[in-house]
Write an enzyme that holds these catalytic residues in place. Sequence first.
Site, short mmCIF file in Angstrom:
data_model
loop_
_atom_site.label_atom_id
_atom_site.label_comp_id
_atom_site.label_asym_id
_atom_site.label_seq_id
_atom_site.Cartn_x
_atom_site.Cartn_y
_atom_site.Cartn_z
N CYS A 8 9.13 -7.52 14.29
CA CYS A 8 9.82 -6.51 13.74
C CYS A 8 9.39 -5.32 14.74
O CYS A 8 9.64 -5.25 15.76
CB CYS A 8 9.27 -5.98 12.89
SG CYS A 8 7.24 -5.75 12.57
N ASN A 11 5.08 -5.21 15.12
CA ASN A 11 4.46 -6.20 14.79
C ASN A 11 2.75 -6.02 14.65
O ASN A 11 2.08 -6.26 14.35
CB ASN A 11 3.93 -6.36 15.91
CG ASN A 11 3.74 -8.67 16.38
OD1 ASN A 11 2.45 -8.72 17.12
ND2 ASN A 11 3.46 -8.92 15.09
N CYS A 13 2.97 -5.09 10.27
CA CYS A 13 3.68 -5.33 9.45
C CYS A 13 4.11 -6.58 8.81
O CYS A 13 3.75 -7.19 8.40
CB CYS A 13 3.95 -4.31 8.11
SG CYS A 13 3.17 -2.65 8.05
N ARG A 14 5.45 -6.58 8.95
CA ARG A 14 6.57 -7.82 8.65
C ARG A 14 6.41 -9.13 9.58
O ARG A 14 6.25 -9.99 9.03
CB ARG A 14 7.78 -7.00 8.61
CG ARG A 14 8.47 -6.04 7.31
CD ARG A 14 9.29 -5.50 7.81
NE ARG A 14 9.27 -4.62 9.40
CZ ARG A 14 10.73 -4.44 9.50
NH1 ARG A 14 11.43 -4.08 8.61
NH2 ARG A 14 10.86 -3.14 10.35
N SER A 15 6.49 -8.95 11.17
CA SER A 15 6.53 -10.02 11.78
C SER A 15 5.54 -11.03 11.82
O SER A 15 4.82 -12.39 11.35
CB SER A 15 7.39 -9.90 13.24
OG SER A 15 6.04 -8.86 13.68
N ASP A 126 10.88 -2.44 6.44
CA ASP A 126 9.61 -1.42 6.77
C ASP A 126 8.46 -1.22 5.40
O ASP A 126 9.29 0.02 5.27
CB ASP A 126 9.40 -1.10 7.51
CG ASP A 126 8.74 -0.72 8.50
OD1 ASP A 126 7.98 -0.95 8.17
OD2 ASP A 126 8.74 -0.37 9.61
#
Length: 156
Positions: A8, A11, A13-15, A126
Amino acid sequence: MTNILFICLGNICRSCTAEEIFRTMVHKAGHDAAFHIDSAGLINYHEGELPDKRMRSHAADHGYYLTHRSRPITMADFDKFDLIIAMDERNRDNLLSMAPNEAARSKVVMMADYLQHHEDVTIIPDPYYGGAKGFELVIELLEDACEGLLLQLTAN
Protein backbone atom coordinates in the site's frame (compact mmCIF):
# COMPACT_ATOMS: atom_id res chain seq x y z
CA MET A 1 7.61 -21.84 -1.06
CA THR A 2 5.51 -18.97 -2.38
CA ASN A 3 6.78 -15.49 -1.52
CA ILE A 4 4.01 -12.89 -1.15
CA LEU A 5 4.42 -9.14 -0.70
CA PHE A 6 1.45 -6.91 0.15
CA ILE A 7 1.75 -3.25 -0.91
CA CYS A 8 0.00 0.00 0.00
CA LEU A 9 1.17 3.59 0.12
CA GLY A 10 2.82 3.89 3.54
CA ASN A 11 2.77 0.31 4.88
CA ILE A 12 0.99 1.39 8.07
CA CYS A 13 -2.65 0.44 7.42
CA ARG A 14 -3.67 -1.91 4.61
CA SER A 15 -0.60 -3.89 3.56
CA CYS A 16 0.62 -4.65 7.08
CA THR A 17 -2.89 -5.76 8.04
CA ALA A 18 -3.13 -7.97 4.95
CA GLU A 19 0.24 -9.48 5.91
CA GLU A 20 -0.97 -10.38 9.41
CA ILE A 21 -4.41 -11.61 8.35
CA PHE A 22 -2.89 -13.81 5.64
CA ARG A 23 -0.17 -15.09 8.02
CA THR A 24 -2.85 -15.98 10.58
CA MET A 25 -4.94 -17.83 7.99
CA VAL A 26 -1.90 -19.66 6.65
CA HIS A 27 -0.95 -20.74 10.17
CA LYS A 28 -4.47 -21.94 11.01
CA ALA A 29 -4.53 -23.95 7.77
CA GLY A 30 -1.18 -25.55 8.63
CA HIS A 31 0.67 -24.12 5.63
CA ASP A 32 3.37 -22.11 7.43
CA ALA A 33 6.20 -23.79 5.51
CA ALA A 34 4.57 -23.05 2.15
CA PHE A 35 4.69 -19.24 2.36
CA HIS A 36 6.99 -16.33 3.04
CA ILE A 37 4.79 -13.28 3.76
CA ASP A 38 5.82 -9.63 4.00
CA SER A 39 4.51 -6.14 3.31
CA ALA A 40 5.94 -2.84 2.18
CA GLY A 41 4.95 0.65 1.13
CA LEU A 42 5.54 2.73 -1.93
CA ILE A 43 6.92 5.60 0.16
CA ASN A 44 9.47 5.65 2.97
CA TYR A 45 7.74 8.35 5.02
CA HIS A 46 6.83 5.92 7.83
CA GLU A 47 9.91 3.69 7.56
CA GLY A 48 10.59 1.84 10.81
CA GLU A 49 7.25 2.79 12.38
CA LEU A 50 4.64 0.41 13.72
CA PRO A 51 1.27 0.36 11.94
CA ASP A 52 -1.15 3.22 12.54
CA LYS A 53 -2.44 3.00 16.13
CA ARG A 54 -6.06 3.04 14.94
CA MET A 55 -5.42 0.09 12.64
CA ARG A 56 -3.60 -1.77 15.42
CA SER A 57 -6.57 -1.21 17.73
CA HIS A 58 -9.18 -2.37 15.24
CA ALA A 59 -7.05 -5.34 14.19
CA ALA A 60 -6.58 -6.37 17.82
CA ASP A 61 -10.36 -6.34 18.25
CA HIS A 62 -10.40 -9.07 15.57
CA GLY A 63 -7.51 -11.05 17.07
CA TYR A 64 -4.74 -9.72 14.81
CA TYR A 65 -1.65 -8.17 16.36
CA LEU A 66 0.22 -5.87 14.02
CA THR A 67 3.93 -5.72 14.85
CA HIS A 68 5.40 -5.17 11.38
CA ARG A 69 7.70 -2.17 10.99
CA SER A 70 7.03 -0.10 7.89
CA ARG A 71 9.51 -0.40 5.06
CA PRO A 72 9.56 0.83 1.47
CA ILE A 73 9.57 -1.59 -1.44
CA THR A 74 12.98 -2.19 -3.00
CA MET A 75 14.01 -3.23 -6.48
CA ALA A 76 15.21 -6.54 -4.98
CA ASP A 77 11.61 -7.26 -3.94
CA PHE A 78 10.66 -7.66 -7.60
CA ASP A 79 13.07 -10.62 -7.80
CA LYS A 80 12.40 -12.07 -4.34
CA PHE A 81 8.59 -12.20 -4.39
CA ASP A 82 6.31 -14.34 -6.55
CA LEU A 83 3.24 -12.14 -6.00
CA ILE A 84 3.24 -8.42 -5.31
CA ILE A 85 -0.28 -7.54 -4.23
CA ALA A 86 -1.48 -3.94 -4.54
CA MET A 87 -4.34 -2.51 -2.49
CA ASP A 88 -5.61 -0.02 -5.10
CA GLU A 89 -5.12 1.09 -8.71
CA ARG A 90 -2.67 3.85 -7.81
CA ASN A 91 -0.50 1.35 -5.92
CA ARG A 92 -0.69 -1.05 -8.87
CA ASP A 93 0.18 1.63 -11.42
CA ASN A 94 3.16 2.79 -9.37
CA LEU A 95 4.38 -0.80 -9.00
CA LEU A 96 4.03 -1.42 -12.72
CA SER A 97 6.04 1.71 -13.50
CA MET A 98 8.75 0.69 -11.02
CA ALA A 99 9.02 -2.91 -12.20
CA PRO A 100 12.33 -3.49 -13.98
CA ASN A 101 10.94 -5.85 -16.65
CA GLU A 102 7.91 -7.71 -17.93
CA ALA A 103 8.51 -10.68 -15.62
CA ALA A 104 8.36 -8.35 -12.62
CA ARG A 105 5.25 -6.59 -13.95
CA SER A 106 3.52 -9.96 -14.30
CA LYS A 107 3.84 -10.49 -10.52
CA VAL A 108 1.76 -7.38 -9.71
CA VAL A 109 -1.88 -8.18 -8.92
CA MET A 110 -4.78 -6.50 -7.14
CA MET A 111 -5.88 -7.60 -3.66
CA ALA A 112 -9.52 -7.05 -4.57
CA ASP A 113 -9.20 -9.70 -7.30
CA TYR A 114 -9.28 -12.31 -4.51
CA LEU A 115 -12.50 -11.06 -2.91
CA GLN A 116 -15.17 -13.74 -2.76
CA HIS A 117 -18.10 -11.98 -1.08
CA HIS A 118 -17.77 -8.36 -2.22
CA GLU A 119 -18.32 -8.59 -5.97
CA ASP A 120 -18.71 -4.85 -6.55
CA VAL A 121 -15.52 -3.86 -4.71
CA THR A 122 -12.46 -3.22 -6.89
CA ILE A 123 -9.98 -1.83 -4.34
CA ILE A 124 -9.10 -2.01 -0.68
CA PRO A 125 -9.72 1.64 0.31
CA ASP A 126 -7.25 3.62 2.38
CA PRO A 127 -8.79 4.21 5.84
CA TYR A 128 -6.13 6.69 6.97
CA TYR A 129 -8.22 9.87 6.66
CA GLY A 130 -11.51 8.28 7.71
CA GLY A 131 -13.11 7.06 10.87
CA ALA A 132 -13.62 3.74 12.61
CA LYS A 133 -15.96 2.39 9.92
CA GLY A 134 -13.19 2.68 7.34
CA PHE A 135 -10.77 0.59 9.41
CA GLU A 136 -13.45 -2.03 10.04
CA LEU A 137 -14.28 -2.18 6.33
CA VAL A 138 -10.62 -2.71 5.46
CA ILE A 139 -10.38 -5.62 7.89
CA GLU A 140 -13.59 -7.15 6.52
CA LEU A 141 -12.37 -6.84 2.93
CA LEU A 142 -8.90 -8.15 3.75
CA GLU A 143 -10.29 -11.18 5.57
CA ASP A 144 -12.39 -11.99 2.51
CA ALA A 145 -9.54 -11.41 0.03
CA CYS A 146 -6.93 -13.25 2.10
CA GLU A 147 -9.25 -16.24 2.33
CA GLY A 148 -9.70 -16.18 -1.44
CA LEU A 149 -5.96 -15.84 -2.00
CA LEU A 150 -5.20 -18.78 0.29
CA LEU A 151 -7.85 -20.93 -1.38
CA GLN A 152 -6.46 -20.14 -4.81
CA LEU A 153 -2.84 -20.79 -3.83
CA THR A 154 -3.53 -24.05 -2.00
CA ALA A 155 -5.95 -25.45 -4.59
CA ASN A 156 -3.12 -26.42 -6.92
